[in-house]
Write a protein that holds these residues in place. Structure first.
Motif, PDB file in Angstrom:
ATOM      1  N   GLN A  72       0.845  -1.200   0.000  1.00 54.58           N
ATOM      2  CA  GLN A  72       0.000   0.000   0.000  1.00 54.58           C
ATOM      3  C   GLN A  72       0.877   1.245   0.000  1.00 54.58           C
ATOM      4  O   GLN A  72       0.626   2.195   0.734  1.00 54.58           O
ATOM      5  CB  GLN A  72      -0.917   0.004   1.227  1.00 54.58           C
ATOM      6  CG  GLN A  72      -1.771  -1.228   1.364  1.00 54.58           C
ATOM      7  CD  GLN A  72      -2.723  -1.391   0.212  1.00 54.58           C
ATOM      8  OE1 GLN A  72      -3.334  -0.442  -0.239  1.00 54.58           O
ATOM      9  NE2 GLN A  72      -2.844  -2.600  -0.301  1.00 54.58           N
ATOM     10  N   LYS A  78      -6.291  -8.384   7.244  1.00 51.60           N
ATOM     11  CA  LYS A  78      -7.110  -7.601   6.325  1.00 51.60           C
ATOM     12  C   LYS A  78      -8.577  -8.033   6.411  1.00 51.60           C
ATOM     13  O   LYS A  78      -9.473  -7.196   6.540  1.00 51.60           O
ATOM     14  CB  LYS A  78      -6.567  -7.796   4.911  1.00 51.60           C
ATOM     15  CG  LYS A  78      -7.213  -6.905   3.888  1.00 51.60           C
ATOM     16  CD  LYS A  78      -6.513  -7.078   2.551  1.00 51.60           C
ATOM     17  CE  LYS A  78      -7.363  -6.514   1.443  1.00 51.60           C
ATOM     18  NZ  LYS A  78      -6.777  -6.799   0.126  1.00 51.60           N
ATOM     19  N   GLU A  79      -8.769  -9.347   6.352  1.00 53.35           N
ATOM     20  CA  GLU A  79     -10.129  -9.869   6.361  1.00 53.35           C
ATOM     21  C   GLU A  79     -10.854  -9.498   7.656  1.00 53.35           C
ATOM     22  O   GLU A  79     -11.998  -9.034   7.634  1.00 53.35           O
ATOM     23  CB  GLU A  79     -10.039 -11.387   6.224  1.00 53.35           C
ATOM     24  CG  GLU A  79     -11.266 -12.027   5.634  1.00 53.35           C
ATOM     25  CD  GLU A  79     -11.089 -13.540   5.624  1.00 53.35           C
ATOM     26  OE1 GLU A  79     -12.002 -14.227   6.084  1.00 53.35           O
ATOM     27  OE2 GLU A  79     -10.017 -14.001   5.190  1.00 53.35           O
ATOM     28  N   ILE A  90     -11.734  -5.793   7.637  1.00 52.08           N
ATOM     29  CA  ILE A  90     -12.861  -5.469   6.750  1.00 52.08           C
ATOM     30  C   ILE A  90     -14.172  -5.883   7.412  1.00 52.08           C
ATOM     31  O   ILE A  90     -15.146  -5.125   7.440  1.00 52.08           O
ATOM     32  CB  ILE A  90     -12.697  -6.174   5.387  1.00 52.08           C
ATOM     33  CG1 ILE A  90     -11.537  -5.542   4.616  1.00 52.08           C
ATOM     34  CG2 ILE A  90     -13.983  -6.084   4.561  1.00 52.08           C
ATOM     35  CD1 ILE A  90     -11.275  -6.167   3.275  1.00 52.08           C
ATOM     36  N   GLU A 100      -1.552  -4.038   6.081  1.00 57.94           N
ATOM     37  CA  GLU A 100      -2.776  -4.805   5.884  1.00 57.94           C
ATOM     38  C   GLU A 100      -4.006  -3.987   6.285  1.00 57.94           C
ATOM     39  O   GLU A 100      -5.047  -4.063   5.637  1.00 57.94           O
ATOM     40  CB  GLU A 100      -2.733  -6.103   6.700  1.00 57.94           C
ATOM     41  CG  GLU A 100      -1.733  -7.111   6.190  1.00 57.94           C
ATOM     42  CD  GLU A 100      -1.936  -7.444   4.720  1.00 57.94           C
ATOM     43  OE1 GLU A 100      -2.906  -8.131   4.405  1.00 57.94           O
ATOM     44  OE2 GLU A 100      -1.123  -6.989   3.895  1.00 57.94           O
ATOM     45  N   ALA A 110      -4.634  -1.606   3.611  1.00 52.43           N
ATOM     46  CA  ALA A 110      -5.203  -2.356   2.491  1.00 52.43           C
ATOM     47  C   ALA A 110      -6.693  -2.595   2.716  1.00 52.43           C
ATOM     48  O   ALA A 110      -7.503  -2.484   1.790  1.00 52.43           O
ATOM     49  CB  ALA A 110      -4.462  -3.674   2.323  1.00 52.43           C
ATOM     50  N   ALA A 111      -7.053  -2.900   3.959  1.00 53.48           N
ATOM     51  CA  ALA A 111      -8.462  -3.139   4.279  1.00 53.48           C
ATOM     52  C   ALA A 111      -9.281  -1.878   4.016  1.00 53.48           C
ATOM     53  O   ALA A 111     -10.321  -1.919   3.344  1.00 53.48           O
ATOM     54  CB  ALA A 111      -8.595  -3.572   5.737  1.00 53.48           C
ATOM     55  N   ASN A 136      -8.499   0.652   2.120  1.00 59.18           N
ATOM     56  CA  ASN A 136      -8.510   0.959   0.688  1.00 59.18           C
ATOM     57  C   ASN A 136      -9.519   0.097  -0.058  1.00 59.18           C
ATOM     58  O   ASN A 136     -10.199   0.578  -0.961  1.00 59.18           O
ATOM     59  CB  ASN A 136      -7.113   0.758   0.091  1.00 59.18           C
ATOM     60  CG  ASN A 136      -6.184   1.896   0.433  1.00 59.18           C
ATOM     61  OD1 ASN A 136      -6.635   2.923   0.949  1.00 59.18           O
ATOM     62  ND2 ASN A 136      -4.912   1.729   0.182  1.00 59.18           N
ATOM     63  N   GLU A 137      -9.598  -1.167   0.350  1.00 61.41           N
ATOM     64  CA  GLU A 137     -10.524  -2.036  -0.350  1.00 61.41           C
ATOM     65  C   GLU A 137     -11.971  -1.605  -0.103  1.00 61.41           C
ATOM     66  O   GLU A 137     -12.775  -1.525  -1.028  1.00 61.41           O
ATOM     67  CB  GLU A 137     -10.314  -3.487   0.089  1.00 61.41           C
ATOM     68  CG  GLU A 137     -11.038  -4.431  -0.843  1.00 61.41           C
ATOM     69  CD  GLU A 137     -10.747  -5.884  -0.527  1.00 61.41           C
ATOM     70  OE1 GLU A 137      -9.574  -6.210  -0.287  1.00 61.41           O
ATOM     71  OE2 GLU A 137     -11.710  -6.659  -0.521  1.00 61.41           O
ATOM     72  N   ASN A 186     -12.660   1.592  -1.971  1.00 58.05           N
ATOM     73  CA  ASN A 186     -12.804   1.330  -3.395  1.00 58.05           C
ATOM     74  C   ASN A 186     -14.163   0.738  -3.719  1.00 58.05           C
ATOM     75  O   ASN A 186     -14.809   1.113  -4.691  1.00 58.05           O
ATOM     76  CB  ASN A 186     -11.722   0.358  -3.862  1.00 58.05           C
ATOM     77  CG  ASN A 186     -10.601   1.076  -4.573  1.00 58.05           C
ATOM     78  OD1 ASN A 186     -10.827   2.101  -5.205  1.00 58.05           O
ATOM     79  ND2 ASN A 186      -9.399   0.561  -4.454  1.00 58.05           N
ATOM     80  N   ARG A 187     -14.560  -0.189  -2.865  1.00 60.63           N
ATOM     81  CA  ARG A 187     -15.843  -0.850  -3.077  1.00 60.63           C
ATOM     82  C   ARG A 187     -16.978   0.181  -3.025  1.00 60.63           C
ATOM     83  O   ARG A 187     -17.852   0.225  -3.886  1.00 60.63           O
ATOM     84  CB  ARG A 187     -16.032  -1.869  -1.946  1.00 60.63           C
ATOM     85  CG  ARG A 187     -16.640  -3.171  -2.426  1.00 60.63           C
ATOM     86  CD  ARG A 187     -16.993  -4.019  -1.248  1.00 60.63           C
ATOM     87  NE  ARG A 187     -15.870  -4.783  -0.748  1.00 60.63           N
ATOM     88  CZ  ARG A 187     -15.842  -5.358   0.463  1.00 60.63           C
ATOM     89  NH1 ARG A 187     -16.868  -5.213   1.293  1.00 60.63           N
ATOM     90  NH2 ARG A 187     -14.816  -6.057   0.850  1.00 60.63           N
ATOM     91  N   PRO A 195     -13.232   3.663  -9.402  1.00 63.99           N
ATOM     92  CA  PRO A 195     -12.371   3.371  -8.244  1.00 63.99           C
ATOM     93  C   PRO A 195     -11.960   4.650  -7.529  1.00 63.99           C
ATOM     94  O   PRO A 195     -12.005   5.736  -8.120  1.00 63.99           O
ATOM     95  CB  PRO A 195     -11.162   2.654  -8.845  1.00 63.99           C
ATOM     96  CG  PRO A 195     -11.180   2.986 -10.292  1.00 63.99           C
ATOM     97  CD  PRO A 195     -12.602   3.238 -10.664  1.00 63.99           C
TER      98      PRO A 195
END
Lengths: 162, 175
Positions: A54, B84-85, B88, B128, B131-132, B134-135, B138-139, B148
């Motif tokens: 990231q 990450k999971e 989220i 991570e 990243a979470a 960001n995901e 983005n979603r 995006p």
């Protein structure tokens, strides 16, 4: 068949090397442009950056103060020991010197650039968080809140490979 | 004095000189990585700041990393690849699970680490978490604006950021 026979005495002609300098110059210019003369002349600590995905690229390289953290290189281990140390410019430094260092760096910039100052921590993946936390506290004290944890582009799983 | 014919300089060694320089730059070049994880530190503590608001325990995802780089998330052992999971799931809970966060605005992730925790472990976990976020952003951006996150205008980005604010708290280990 005389028609296809080679001319007499015709060895392989020498390849002209006249364009060699041009090619070499091209390469030379590429490397001259790509070379970054590091701000600090000598690296006194060993830094193997951690990997992360990231990451963002640093745009304004001129506005970045670098703080290196890592074990001293073997040459200095006799004198400074193996414990991780901080390097600012080209000298070892204590945690307390980080704040003044960043302030001094900030002072040297123009007024409109001052809010954009970024501190990049280039730390070895294996150093303890204690020293990093101390640096962060120092930075908070002098209000240098923008921090960049320098990392390689990669996945975090690369960090745990031997 | 007799005027002599101007002699041409032999340029044959030009290549050698250029090679010499080339090798010098080849050796000194360090393709320095100028990438990194950006972070804004909290402002320095002052005396007249009101005490932080009380946050319900269920709105905090507590991540603890000990000095041996072992991690506990909400008192359960976890690996870096799971972070990450879990994050989220925690952020987008929206009150489904009564033990997890009420809504994304209230969700806070807290990282506690020891002084001997390795930097790479910390960076990995931190990466991570980003990243979470960001995901999720983005979603949400795709759903709401059909693009995006980084293709949005500044205002739209702000709207997304307000919907899913990044709240990562760090506690400083004692000396």
């Amino acid at each position: 068949m005389g028609k296809f026979s080679k001319k007499k005495g015709g060895g392989t002609p020498a390849i002209s090397t006249a364009s060699l300098p041009d090619i070499v110059f091209m390469l030379l210019f590429f490397f001259m442009v790509a070379t970054v003369m590091r701000e600090s002349g000598e690296k006194k600590v060993m830094v193997r950056l951690p990997s992360a995905d990231q990451v963002k690229k640093i745009e304004k390289k001129g506005l970045v103060a670098y703080v290196y953290v890592g074990k001293p290189i073997p040459k200095y281990q006799a004198k400074y020991g193996k414990a991780p140390r901080i390097q600012l410019n080209d000298a070892f430094a204590s945690v307390e010197e980080v704040g003044p260092f960043v302030l001094k760096f900030k002072e040297s910039k123009r007024e409109e650039e001052k809010p954009l100052i970024l501190t990049s921590i280039k730390a070895d993946g294996d150093v303890g968080m204690g020293i990093i936390t101390d640096i962060k506290e120092e930075l908070r004290k002098v209000n240098a809140l923008k921090v960049n944890y320098s990392s390689k582009k990669g996945t975090v799983l690369d960090n745990f490979k031997k | 004095m007799a005027k002599r014919e101007l002699q041409e300089i032999n340029a044959g060694s030009m290549a050698d000189i250029a090679f010499l320089l080339l090798i010098f730059f080849l050796v000194t070049t360090t393709m320095e990585s100028n990438y990194g994880i950006r972070r804004k530190l909290p402002p320095p503590e002052t005396k007249d700041v009101p005490p932080p608001p009380v946050i319900k325990k269920k709105n905090v995802l507590e991540i603890v990393i000990n000095n041996q780089d072992k991690m506990l998330i909400e008192e359960e052992p976890a690996e870096v690849k799971d972070v990450k999971e879990i994050a989220i799931k925690f952020i987008t809970n929206n009150g489904k699970d009564p033990e997890s966060s009420d809504n994304p605005q209230k969700a806070v992730i807290s990282i506690k680490h020891g002084r001997e925790t390795s930097y790479k472990e910390y960076i990995s976990v931190y990466n991570e978490l980003i990243a979470a976020y960001n995901e999720i952003r983005n979603r949400y951006a795709r759903q709401k604006f059909g693009k995006p996150f980084d293709k949005l205008t500044e205002e739209e980005q702000k709207a997304v950021k307000d919907a899913y604010p990044q709240k990562i708290a760090e506690s400083t280990p004692k000396r």
